[in-house]
Design a protein around this motif. Sequence first.
Motif, PDB file in Angstrom:
ATOM      1  N   THR A 149       0.855  -1.181   0.000  1.00 22.51           N
ATOM      2  CA  THR A 149       0.000   0.000   0.000  1.00 22.51           C
ATOM      3  C   THR A 149       0.893   1.233   0.000  1.00 22.51           C
ATOM      4  O   THR A 149       1.935   1.259   0.668  1.00 22.51           O
ATOM      5  N   LEU A 150       0.486   2.246  -0.746  1.00 24.22           N
ATOM      6  CA  LEU A 150       1.287   3.467  -0.837  1.00 24.22           C
ATOM      7  C   LEU A 150       0.393   4.655  -1.123  1.00 24.22           C
ATOM      8  O   LEU A 150      -0.809   4.504  -1.382  1.00 24.22           O
ATOM      9  N   LYS A 151       1.011   5.829  -1.106  1.00 21.81           N
ATOM     10  CA  LYS A 151       0.311   7.049  -1.512  1.00 21.81           C
ATOM     11  C   LYS A 151       0.684   7.371  -2.952  1.00 21.81           C
ATOM     12  O   LYS A 151       1.864   7.483  -3.292  1.00 21.81           O
ATOM     13  N   LEU A 152      -0.328   7.510  -3.779  1.00 24.38           N
ATOM     14  CA  LEU A 152      -0.139   7.998  -5.139  1.00 24.38           C
ATOM     15  C   LEU A 152      -0.484   9.481  -5.166  1.00 24.38           C
ATOM     16  O   LEU A 152      -1.483   9.913  -4.576  1.00 24.38           O
ATOM     17  N   ASN A 153       0.323  10.263  -5.841  1.00 26.19           N
ATOM     18  CA  ASN A 153       0.059  11.689  -6.013  1.00 26.19           C
ATOM     19  C   ASN A 153      -0.544  11.921  -7.392  1.00 26.19           C
ATOM     20  O   ASN A 153       0.103  11.652  -8.409  1.00 26.19           O
ATOM     21  N   VAL A 154      -1.784  12.384  -7.412  1.00 24.11           N
ATOM     22  CA  VAL A 154      -2.457  12.689  -8.679  1.00 24.11           C
ATOM     23  C   VAL A 154      -2.093  14.127  -9.026  1.00 24.11           C
ATOM     24  O   VAL A 154      -2.709  15.078  -8.556  1.00 24.11           O
ATOM     25  N   ILE A 155      -1.057  14.278  -9.829  1.00 20.36           N
ATOM     26  CA  ILE A 155      -0.482  15.602 -10.062  1.00 20.36           C
ATOM     27  C   ILE A 155      -1.171  16.348 -11.199  1.00 20.36           C
ATOM     28  O   ILE A 155      -0.972  17.553 -11.354  1.00 20.36           O
ATOM     29  N   ASP A 156      -1.973  15.651 -11.988  1.00 20.96           N
ATOM     30  CA  ASP A 156      -2.713  16.289 -13.084  1.00 20.96           C
ATOM     31  C   ASP A 156      -4.128  15.728 -13.068  1.00 20.96           C
ATOM     32  O   ASP A 156      -4.372  14.597 -13.478  1.00 20.96           O
ATOM     33  N   ARG A 157      -5.065  16.540 -12.570  1.00 15.71           N
ATOM     34  CA  ARG A 157      -6.470  16.116 -12.485  1.00 15.71           C
ATOM     35  C   ARG A 157      -7.288  16.698 -13.624  1.00 15.71           C
ATOM     36  O   ARG A 157      -8.519  16.678 -13.585  1.00 15.71           O
ATOM     37  N   ASN A 158      -6.611  17.208 -14.638  1.00 15.49           N
ATOM     38  CA  ASN A 158      -7.290  17.802 -15.788  1.00 15.49           C
ATOM     39  C   ASN A 158      -7.324  16.845 -16.975  1.00 15.49           C
ATOM     40  O   ASN A 158      -7.160  17.255 -18.131  1.00 15.49           O
ATOM     41  N   HIS A 159      -7.534  15.578 -16.683  1.00 15.03           N
ATOM     42  CA  HIS A 159      -7.611  14.559 -17.726  1.00 15.03           C
ATOM     43  C   HIS A 159      -8.744  13.610 -17.374  1.00 15.03           C
ATOM     44  O   HIS A 159      -8.991  13.355 -16.183  1.00 15.03           O
ATOM     45  N   PRO A 160      -9.448  13.063 -18.363  1.00 17.55           N
ATOM     46  CA  PRO A 160     -10.566  12.162 -18.051  1.00 17.55           C
ATOM     47  C   PRO A 160     -10.187  10.974 -17.174  1.00 17.55           C
ATOM     48  O   PRO A 160     -11.037  10.437 -16.459  1.00 17.55           O
ATOM     49  N   ALA A 161      -8.928  10.551 -17.209  1.00 16.26           N
ATOM     50  CA  ALA A 161      -8.502   9.408 -16.394  1.00 16.26           C
ATOM     51  C   ALA A 161      -8.309   9.768 -14.928  1.00 16.26           C
ATOM     52  O   ALA A 161      -8.182   8.869 -14.083  1.00 16.26           O
ATOM     53  N   THR A 162      -8.292  11.075 -14.622  1.00 18.50           N
ATOM     54  CA  THR A 162      -8.010  11.505 -13.244  1.00 18.50           C
ATOM     55  C   THR A 162      -9.015  12.519 -12.704  1.00 18.50           C
ATOM     56  O   THR A 162      -8.868  12.952 -11.557  1.00 18.50           O
ATOM     57  N   TYR A 163     -10.022  12.909 -13.497  1.00 14.71           N
ATOM     58  CA  TYR A 163     -11.022  13.868 -13.014  1.00 14.71           C
ATOM     59  C   TYR A 163     -11.547  13.498 -11.630  1.00 14.71           C
ATOM     60  O   TYR A 163     -11.756  14.356 -10.774  1.00 14.71           O
ATOM     61  N   HIS A 164     -11.815  12.218 -11.430  1.00 16.05           N
ATOM     62  CA  HIS A 164     -12.540  11.750 -10.255  1.00 16.05           C
ATOM     63  C   HIS A 164     -11.646  11.455  -9.058  1.00 16.05           C
ATOM     64  O   HIS A 164     -12.146  11.215  -7.950  1.00 16.05           O
ATOM     65  N   LEU A 165     -10.351  11.483  -9.259  1.00 16.32           N
ATOM     66  CA  LEU A 165      -9.430  11.030  -8.211  1.00 16.32           C
ATOM     67  C   LEU A 165      -9.053  12.154  -7.253  1.00 16.32           C
ATOM     68  O   LEU A 165      -8.960  13.320  -7.661  1.00 16.32           O
ATOM     69  N   ALA A 248      -9.495   6.813 -27.523  1.00  9.63           N
ATOM     70  CA  ALA A 248     -10.361   6.487 -28.660  1.00  9.63           C
ATOM     71  C   ALA A 248     -10.858   7.735 -29.375  1.00  9.63           C
ATOM     72  O   ALA A 248     -10.913   7.768 -30.610  1.00  9.63           O
ATOM     73  N   LYS A 249     -11.228   8.754 -28.602  1.00 11.85           N
ATOM     74  CA  LYS A 249     -11.936   9.903 -29.184  1.00 11.85           C
ATOM     75  C   LYS A 249     -11.187  11.229 -29.087  1.00 11.85           C
ATOM     76  O   LYS A 249     -11.510  12.175 -29.802  1.00 11.85           O
ATOM     77  N   GLY A 250     -10.258  11.336 -28.155  1.00 15.11           N
ATOM     78  CA  GLY A 250      -9.549  12.607 -27.981  1.00 15.11           C
ATOM     79  C   GLY A 250     -10.349  13.636 -27.231  1.00 15.11           C
ATOM     80  O   GLY A 250     -10.000  14.828 -27.241  1.00 15.11           O
ATOM     81  N   TYR A 251     -11.408  13.233 -26.546  1.00 13.39           N
ATOM     82  CA  TYR A 251     -12.276  14.162 -25.835  1.00 13.39           C
ATOM     83  C   TYR A 251     -11.876  14.320 -24.384  1.00 13.39           C
ATOM     84  O   TYR A 251     -11.195  13.471 -23.813  1.00 13.39           O
ATOM     85  N   GLY A 252     -12.350  15.394 -23.776  1.00 12.04           N
ATOM     86  CA  GLY A 252     -12.284  15.569 -22.342  1.00 12.04           C
ATOM     87  C   GLY A 252     -11.004  16.169 -21.819  1.00 12.04           C
ATOM     88  O   GLY A 252     -10.853  16.364 -20.616  1.00 12.04           O
ATOM     89  N   ASP A 253     -10.060  16.439 -22.703  1.00 10.58           N
ATOM     90  CA  ASP A 253      -8.749  16.937 -22.255  1.00 10.58           C
ATOM     91  C   ASP A 253      -8.729  18.456 -22.264  1.00 10.58           C
ATOM     92  O   ASP A 253      -9.231  19.054 -23.205  1.00 10.58           O
TER      93      ASP A 253
END
Length: 253
Positions: A149-165, A248-253
Motif C-alpha cells: 500500500t502506498l500514496k499515489l500523487n495525482v499531479i494532473d487532475r485535468n484529464h478524463p482518467a483523473t477527473y474523479h481522483l 479512442a476519441k480525444g475528448y475531455g482533455d
Amino acid sequence: MIMNKLLRFCQLLLVIVLLVPASWQEAQAQNGPQYRALVFSKTKGFRHQSIPDGVVALKKLARDNIFDIYTTEDEDFITDANLARFDVIILMSTTGTIFNEAQKNSIQKFVQSGKGIVGIHSATDTEYDWPWYTQLIGAQFLNHPHQQTLKLNVIDRNHPATYHLPEKWVWSDEIYAFKNFNPNVRVLITADENTYDAGEGMGDFHPIAWTNEFDGGRMFYTALGHTDWAFQSPDFMKHLLGGIWWAAKGYGD
C-alpha cells in the motif's frame, strides 16, 4: 359495423407491425456504440493471473458505457484490415516479444491514422527491441518490489482518467519502476516512494500513469492493475474508462 371495426383494427395492427422494425433499427442506429475497442492480451513472458478478471471488467465497462469491445490473444488478428474496424487498442498486461514486422507496421499505421492505444500494467514489459513502441508506450519496465500500500500523487487532475481522483490516493498494488522513460509524455500520477519500500525505485519523481500524443495518435498508460481486485475498484475502472475514452476519441482533455 362490427366487421368494419375489425377490418380497421387489423389494418392498424398491420401498420404497427410494419413500422416497429424500422423504428427499432433507427433507434439502434441512433443509440449505437460511440467507438470500438480491441482488447489484446497476448503474453510471451510472465502472465498475470489478473488478465481474465481484467478482460471481464473491460467487457462490463463497455456494456455500461456504450462502446463495443472485441477481445483476442491471436497476434495474427493484427492486420490493416482488422484494425481498421477499431478506434483504440487496449494492451491488457501483454508481455514479451509478440509481433512480427507486418504486425508492427499495422500497429504503427493504426496510430499514425489518429487512433489510440491504451496500455495496462505490463504493457511496458513488452517489445523491448521495438524502439517505436518504447517511445509510444513511454517507458520500459525495470523492476518492482513486493505488493504494498502506498500514496499515489495525482499531479494532473485535468484529464478524463483523473477527473474523479483525489490529489492523494491510497492504493495497493505491485508498483513498477521504469527505464528508458520518455520525457515528452504527460505524467498524470506519481508514486510517493517515502510511503512504501520502493527498493531500487526511481526517486523523487516516479511516474505511474501518463499520456503520450505521439506519431499522430494518442496513448494512455497506467502501471496499476496487477491484482485481480483492482478490476473491482470503481476508482480504478473510472481511471481506465477515462483513459480509453480519451485515447479512442480525444475528448475531455
